[in-house]
Motif scaffolding. Structure first.
Motif, PDB file in Angstrom:
ATOM      1  N   PRO A 171       8.865   5.833  10.705  1.00 33.06           N
ATOM      2  CA  PRO A 171       8.263   6.921   9.925  1.00 33.06           C
ATOM      3  C   PRO A 171       7.053   6.500   9.106  1.00 33.06           C
ATOM      4  O   PRO A 171       6.060   7.227   9.047  1.00 33.06           O
ATOM      5  CB  PRO A 171       9.414   7.378   9.020  1.00 33.06           C
ATOM      6  CG  PRO A 171      10.648   7.009   9.769  1.00 33.06           C
ATOM      7  CD  PRO A 171      10.323   5.729  10.487  1.00 33.06           C
ATOM      8  N   VAL A 172       7.104   5.320   8.457  1.00 35.62           N
ATOM      9  CA  VAL A 172       6.008   4.895   7.584  1.00 35.62           C
ATOM     10  C   VAL A 172       5.797   3.392   7.706  1.00 35.62           C
ATOM     11  O   VAL A 172       6.753   2.618   7.657  1.00 35.62           O
ATOM     12  CB  VAL A 172       6.293   5.230   6.090  1.00 35.62           C
ATOM     13  CG1 VAL A 172       5.038   4.955   5.238  1.00 35.62           C
ATOM     14  CG2 VAL A 172       6.749   6.666   5.908  1.00 35.62           C
ATOM     15  N   VAL A 173       4.544   2.980   7.837  1.00 40.15           N
ATOM     16  CA  VAL A 173       4.152   1.590   7.679  1.00 40.15           C
ATOM     17  C   VAL A 173       3.142   1.527   6.540  1.00 40.15           C
ATOM     18  O   VAL A 173       2.160   2.264   6.530  1.00 40.15           O
ATOM     19  CB  VAL A 173       3.541   1.008   8.970  1.00 40.15           C
ATOM     20  CG1 VAL A 173       2.877  -0.347   8.696  1.00 40.15           C
ATOM     21  CG2 VAL A 173       4.603   0.864  10.048  1.00 40.15           C
ATOM     22  N   VAL A 174       3.417   0.667   5.558  1.00 44.03           N
ATOM     23  CA  VAL A 174       2.550   0.493   4.398  1.00 44.03           C
ATOM     24  C   VAL A 174       1.790  -0.814   4.570  1.00 44.03           C
ATOM     25  O   VAL A 174       2.403  -1.867   4.767  1.00 44.03           O
ATOM     26  CB  VAL A 174       3.362   0.460   3.086  1.00 44.03           C
ATOM     27  CG1 VAL A 174       2.432   0.348   1.876  1.00 44.03           C
ATOM     28  CG2 VAL A 174       4.245   1.701   2.974  1.00 44.03           C
ATOM     29  N   ILE A 175       0.471  -0.759   4.489  1.00 48.51           N
ATOM     30  CA  ILE A 175      -0.360  -1.951   4.634  1.00 48.51           C
ATOM     31  C   ILE A 175      -0.820  -2.382   3.245  1.00 48.51           C
ATOM     32  O   ILE A 175      -1.622  -1.707   2.599  1.00 48.51           O
ATOM     33  CB  ILE A 175      -1.558  -1.687   5.558  1.00 48.51           C
ATOM     34  CG1 ILE A 175      -1.062  -1.265   6.944  1.00 48.51           C
ATOM     35  CG2 ILE A 175      -2.442  -2.928   5.650  1.00 48.51           C
ATOM     36  CD1 ILE A 175      -2.164  -0.881   7.907  1.00 48.51           C
ATOM     37  N   GLY A 176      -0.278  -3.496   2.774  1.00 48.45           N
ATOM     38  CA  GLY A 176      -0.566  -3.988   1.434  1.00 48.45           C
ATOM     39  C   GLY A 176       0.700  -4.049   0.605  1.00 48.45           C
ATOM     40  O   GLY A 176       1.429  -3.054   0.504  1.00 48.45           O
ATOM     41  N   ASN A 177       0.982  -5.223   0.000  1.00 47.55           N
ATOM     42  CA  ASN A 177       2.229  -5.378  -0.755  1.00 47.55           C
ATOM     43  C   ASN A 177       1.980  -5.690  -2.223  1.00 47.55           C
ATOM     44  O   ASN A 177       2.781  -6.348  -2.876  1.00 47.55           O
ATOM     45  CB  ASN A 177       3.120  -6.448  -0.118  1.00 47.55           C
ATOM     46  CG  ASN A 177       2.502  -7.846  -0.173  1.00 47.55           C
ATOM     47  OD1 ASN A 177       1.355  -8.006  -0.592  1.00 47.55           O
ATOM     48  ND2 ASN A 177       3.266  -8.838   0.239  1.00 47.55           N
ATOM     49  N   GLY A 178       0.864  -5.200  -2.757  1.00 48.05           N
ATOM     50  CA  GLY A 178       0.620  -5.272  -4.193  1.00 48.05           C
ATOM     51  C   GLY A 178       1.409  -4.196  -4.922  1.00 48.05           C
ATOM     52  O   GLY A 178       2.312  -3.572  -4.346  1.00 48.05           O
ATOM     53  N   PRO A 179       1.086  -3.950  -6.187  1.00 48.58           N
ATOM     54  CA  PRO A 179       1.856  -2.958  -6.954  1.00 48.58           C
ATOM     55  C   PRO A 179       1.869  -1.564  -6.329  1.00 48.58           C
ATOM     56  O   PRO A 179       2.866  -0.850  -6.437  1.00 48.58           O
ATOM     57  CB  PRO A 179       1.190  -2.963  -8.334  1.00 48.58           C
ATOM     58  CG  PRO A 179      -0.078  -3.735  -8.179  1.00 48.58           C
ATOM     59  CD  PRO A 179       0.105  -4.651  -7.023  1.00 48.58           C
ATOM     60  N   SER A 180       0.787  -1.158  -5.647  1.00 46.99           N
ATOM     61  CA  SER A 180       0.782   0.153  -4.977  1.00 46.99           C
ATOM     62  C   SER A 180       1.838   0.206  -3.889  1.00 46.99           C
ATOM     63  O   SER A 180       2.642   1.155  -3.817  1.00 46.99           O
ATOM     64  CB  SER A 180      -0.597   0.440  -4.367  1.00 46.99           C
ATOM     65  OG  SER A 180      -1.589   0.558  -5.332  1.00 46.99           O
ATOM     66  N   ALA A 228       0.236   4.159   5.374  1.00 49.07           N
ATOM     67  CA  ALA A 228      -0.265   4.219   3.997  1.00 49.07           C
ATOM     68  C   ALA A 228      -1.089   2.964   3.724  1.00 49.07           C
ATOM     69  O   ALA A 228      -0.591   1.846   3.895  1.00 49.07           O
ATOM     70  CB  ALA A 228       0.886   4.335   3.000  1.00 49.07           C
ATOM     71  N   LEU A 229      -2.318   3.162   3.312  1.00 53.03           N
ATOM     72  CA  LEU A 229      -3.219   2.058   2.989  1.00 53.03           C
ATOM     73  C   LEU A 229      -3.085   1.721   1.510  1.00 53.03           C
ATOM     74  O   LEU A 229      -3.402   2.546   0.651  1.00 53.03           O
ATOM     75  CB  LEU A 229      -4.668   2.430   3.309  1.00 53.03           C
ATOM     76  CG  LEU A 229      -4.963   2.844   4.754  1.00 53.03           C
ATOM     77  CD1 LEU A 229      -6.406   3.324   4.873  1.00 53.03           C
ATOM     78  CD2 LEU A 229      -4.694   1.686   5.714  1.00 53.03           C
ATOM     79  N   ALA A 230      -2.609   0.525   1.222  1.00 51.95           N
ATOM     80  CA  ALA A 230      -2.434   0.074  -0.162  1.00 51.95           C
ATOM     81  C   ALA A 230      -2.994  -1.339  -0.306  1.00 51.95           C
ATOM     82  O   ALA A 230      -2.411  -2.197  -0.949  1.00 51.95           O
ATOM     83  CB  ALA A 230      -0.952   0.118  -0.546  1.00 51.95           C
ATOM     84  N   THR A 231      -4.165  -1.564   0.292  1.00 51.83           N
ATOM     85  CA  THR A 231      -4.713  -2.912   0.412  1.00 51.83           C
ATOM     86  C   THR A 231      -5.416  -3.401  -0.842  1.00 51.83           C
ATOM     87  O   THR A 231      -5.694  -4.598  -0.966  1.00 51.83           O
ATOM     88  CB  THR A 231      -5.732  -2.978   1.557  1.00 51.83           C
ATOM     89  OG1 THR A 231      -6.815  -2.063   1.269  1.00 51.83           O
ATOM     90  CG2 THR A 231      -5.092  -2.577   2.872  1.00 51.83           C
ATOM     91  N   GLY A 232      -5.736  -2.502  -1.784  1.00 49.79           N
ATOM     92  CA  GLY A 232      -6.576  -2.925  -2.894  1.00 49.79           C
ATOM     93  C   GLY A 232      -8.008  -3.120  -2.429  1.00 49.79           C
ATOM     94  O   GLY A 232      -8.349  -2.842  -1.269  1.00 49.79           O
ATOM     95  N   THR A 233      -8.864  -3.606  -3.323  1.00 51.44           N
ATOM     96  CA  THR A 233     -10.281  -3.744  -2.974  1.00 51.44           C
ATOM     97  C   THR A 233     -10.829  -5.134  -3.280  1.00 51.44           C
ATOM     98  O   THR A 233     -12.040  -5.316  -3.426  1.00 51.44           O
ATOM     99  CB  THR A 233     -11.130  -2.704  -3.733  1.00 51.44           C
ATOM    100  OG1 THR A 233     -10.948  -2.889  -5.149  1.00 51.44           O
ATOM    101  CG2 THR A 233     -10.757  -1.292  -3.359  1.00 51.44           C
ATOM    102  N   LEU A 234      -9.947  -6.141  -3.402  1.00 56.63           N
ATOM    103  CA  LEU A 234     -10.406  -7.465  -3.821  1.00 56.63           C
ATOM    104  C   LEU A 234     -10.654  -8.419  -2.662  1.00 56.63           C
ATOM    105  O   LEU A 234     -10.891  -9.603  -2.870  1.00 56.63           O
ATOM    106  CB  LEU A 234      -9.383  -8.092  -4.785  1.00 56.63           C
ATOM    107  CG  LEU A 234      -9.186  -7.371  -6.113  1.00 56.63           C
ATOM    108  CD1 LEU A 234      -8.099  -8.056  -6.927  1.00 56.63           C
ATOM    109  CD2 LEU A 234     -10.489  -7.330  -6.907  1.00 56.63           C
ATOM    110  N   ASP A 235     -10.622  -7.926  -1.429  1.00 58.77           N
ATOM    111  CA  ASP A 235     -10.705  -8.824  -0.275  1.00 58.77           C
ATOM    112  C   ASP A 235     -12.059  -9.513  -0.141  1.00 58.77           C
ATOM    113  O   ASP A 235     -12.132 -10.704   0.137  1.00 58.77           O
ATOM    114  CB  ASP A 235     -10.407  -8.041   1.015  1.00 58.77           C
ATOM    115  CG  ASP A 235      -8.952  -7.609   1.096  1.00 58.77           C
ATOM    116  OD1 ASP A 235      -8.086  -8.480   1.001  1.00 58.77           O
ATOM    117  OD2 ASP A 235      -8.699  -6.411   1.224  1.00 58.77           O
ATOM    118  N   SER A 236     -13.138  -8.748  -0.294  1.00 56.93           N
ATOM    119  CA  SER A 236     -14.475  -9.285  -0.011  1.00 56.93           C
ATOM    120  C   SER A 236     -15.383  -9.103  -1.213  1.00 56.93           C
ATOM    121  O   SER A 236     -15.821  -7.980  -1.485  1.00 56.93           O
ATOM    122  CB  SER A 236     -15.078  -8.573   1.203  1.00 56.93           C
ATOM    123  OG  SER A 236     -14.227  -8.673   2.319  1.00 56.93           O
ATOM    124  N   PRO A 237     -15.693 -10.169  -1.953  1.00 60.18           N
ATOM    125  CA  PRO A 237     -16.610 -10.048  -3.092  1.00 60.18           C
ATOM    126  C   PRO A 237     -17.980  -9.541  -2.645  1.00 60.18           C
ATOM    127  O   PRO A 237     -18.496  -9.947  -1.592  1.00 60.18           O
ATOM    128  CB  PRO A 237     -16.709 -11.485  -3.624  1.00 60.18           C
ATOM    129  CG  PRO A 237     -15.489 -12.174  -3.114  1.00 60.18           C
ATOM    130  CD  PRO A 237     -15.180 -11.548  -1.796  1.00 60.18           C
TER     131      PRO A 237
END
Length: 548
Positions: A62-71, A303-312
């Motif tokens: 049913p759901v795959v969440v990409i990103g395991n930070g607080p979101s 669900a995209l929960a990747t944050g935005t810190l990947d690429s300065p």
């Protein structure tokens, strides 16, 4: 080499690479969600080899969440069946909101009209559900009050929606990689997730709790512990790297009609199981010996929960790739801790006007390293982040802002001994002899010798696994996704992407950079999915063909 696809992945189990005690739990949840008939098919399914056709698998998560930070953690918490209710003794200081909450006290917030509850609320997020959830968890926090949450949480296991949360490292995401010397911008209790008070957790870990601000590594440990104590481990997979997320077919009313990669026969199979195979997620898992195990998952929703810190972000100027030019606080902090800048008389150049740049200024200042601070904005610009932070709560950042305003460069004063700001300037280039050329708005150029440079002008998420690098999801589809200037465009109450059905985004991707606000995304997504699940089950009970 085997891929964890279909039976092994959807049962929440990496065969040969994961613990086995949770396979039964996940299997039972899948049976509950899909029905006994589908459950038997899941149990009977063989391991799919890499050479097998993807269509051979017939179960979709049913759901795959990409990103395991607080979101991602908070979303997993709510998808696992935890539901917020108005506490019996609670009185919200906003009387209008409280009266609305009283109207449906018997219902969880997930089952209420979020648009109705959010109406008229104001806060430091542009997303109304984020503001609503924040004021329920931290009433009147922006006014300096520390009121308790008006919510209490119940675990209602029948609301569990099977899901997997995929992350590169341990639960907590980027918090595990942050520079340890900096205090977090938010108070500790603003960093906490539902159901586990941060103060209670941290007080059990250290004796002296000085103030409410905490270190990033403590936050990272808290998030990792949270997943364990809330029983969410079965939903999480670490050391996973996503290489592609692609839509397998589109509804007939979609505009472009592209990506129709599954035959009509296979679509009918999907309909018979009450779920659409919308997404194919490919990637690999890095295991203990360093090798990569490829995987393929199918999902109805992503669900995209990747944050935005990947690429300065880079200045894109000459000489920016010289080794003395850093683009992150960890790089700069490591250079200081290794003594590379000790005893240098030449200043460090810091570029940027945000909080990370301010952290770098404080880091250099506290290590007696002179600073040249360059930024494009005027010091009176109302959009500067310092204007949004109360002085009493964030004295160190206001110290930096005060220096930005009062210690600016002039021909008469030249460089000051400890700190000199260059408002409305930009860097033209870096030279091999460790010099930089600055230019003012008027075109006046200045050359300075440096000991190092730190460029901290924001960052971009890594959405390379999506078509067009995910740009098409933003408000401006011709630009990369950024937290501030071009977030993912979503429905304000469901967090579903406006330009892609069954794809959700939350957290920094939609402009919520503070942990206290990203929790609203989990509420919006959970309500949307739970509502659709109810409609689907009602449709099936009334004799529908399985697709609501």
């Amino acid at each position: 080499m085997p891929v964890w696809c279909c039976s092994c992945s959807l049962a929440g189990h990496f065969r040969n690479y994961s613990d086995t005690e949770t396979e039964g739990e996940i299997f039972n949840s899948l049976v509950q969600y899909f029905g006994d008939n589908l459950g038997q098919k899941v149990k009977a399914m063989p391991l799919v080899e890499e050479t097998s056709l993807l269509e051979d698998s017939s179960v979709t998560l049913p759901v795959v969440v990409i990103g395991n930070g607080p979101s991602g953690i908070c979303l997993s918490y709510m998808l696992s069946g935890y539901r917020p209710y108005l506490s019996s003794e609670a009185i919200h200081p906003n009387t209008i909101l409280h009266s609305k909450l009283e109207e449906a006290r018997h219902l969880s917030i997930v089952d209420q009209d979020l648009e109705y509850l959010s109406e008229g609320l104001e806060g430091r997020s542009s997303n109304p559900v984020a503001v609503l959830f924040d004021t329920l968890l931290h009433p009147d926090a922006d006014f300096g009050y520390d009121y308790p949450s008006v919510l209490h949480w119940k675990l209602e296991q029948h609301h569990y929606i099977p899901h997997l949360v995929l992350g590169k490292g341990p639960p907590g995401g980027a918090w595990h990689n942050m520079e340890g010397s900096m205090l977090t911008i938010s108070f500790g209790n603003w960093m906490e997730l539902p159901g586990l008070k941060f103060k209670d957790w941290v007080s059990s870990k250290r004796r002296n709790l000085k103030g409410d601000r905490v270190m990033p590594e403590e936050i990272a440990r808290y998030y990792k512990h949270y997943v364990k104590v809330m029983g969410l481990q079965k939903n999480f997979r670490e050391n996973t790297y996503i290489t592609s997320v692609s839509r397998l077919y589109r509804d007939q009313d979609d505009d472009d009609g592209q990506d129709r990669n599954i035959s009509t026969q296979h679509l009918q199979i999907e309909k018979s199981k009450f779920i659409k195979r919308n997404w194919e997620i490919r990637g690999y898992q890095r295991i203990a010996d360093g090798s990569h195990v490829p995987f393929c998952l199918f999902a109805e929703n992503v669900a995209l929960a990747t944050g935005t810190l990947d690429s300065p972000a880079h200045l894109e100027i000459e000489g920016e790739d010289f080794p003395f030019v850093f683009h992150s606080m960890p790089e700069f902090g490591a250079a200081i801790s290794k003594g590379k800048l000790r005893g240098r008389v030449d200043p460090v150049l810091i570029v940027g006007s945000g909080l990370t740049a301010a952290d770098a200024v404080l880091c250099a200042y506290n290590n007696n390293i002179p600073v040249i601070h360059v930024f494009r904005r005027r010091v009176t610009d109302p959009s500067l982040i310092f204007k949004q932070l109360p002085k009493k709560l964030y004295p160190e950042y206001h110290k930096v802002y005060h220096m930005m305003c009062t210690q600016s460069y002039s021909v008469e004063s030249n460089l000051l001994s400890d700190y000199t700001s260059f408002p409305e300037h930009h860097v033209l280039s870096f030279k091999a002899d460790m010099k930089c050329i600055l230019q003012s708005l008027s075109g006046l150029k200045k050359i300075f010798k440096l000991s190092a440079a730190v460029v901290l002008i924001g960052s971009h998420p890594n959405l390379s696994f999506l078509k067009e690098q995910g740009c098409y999801l933003g408000h401006n589809s011709s630009q990369p996704i950024t937290c501030k200037s071009n977030p993912v465009e979503i429905d304000a109450y469901t967090y579903e992407c406006v330009k892609e059905a069954n794809l959700f985004a939350l957290g920094p991707l939609v402009g919520d950079n503070f942990v206290r606000f990203l929790k609203g995304g989990a509420l919006g997504v959970t309500r949307c999915l739970a509502t659709r699940q109810k409609k689907k089950h009602l449709f099936v009970e009334r004799g529908g063909d399985g697709i609501a």
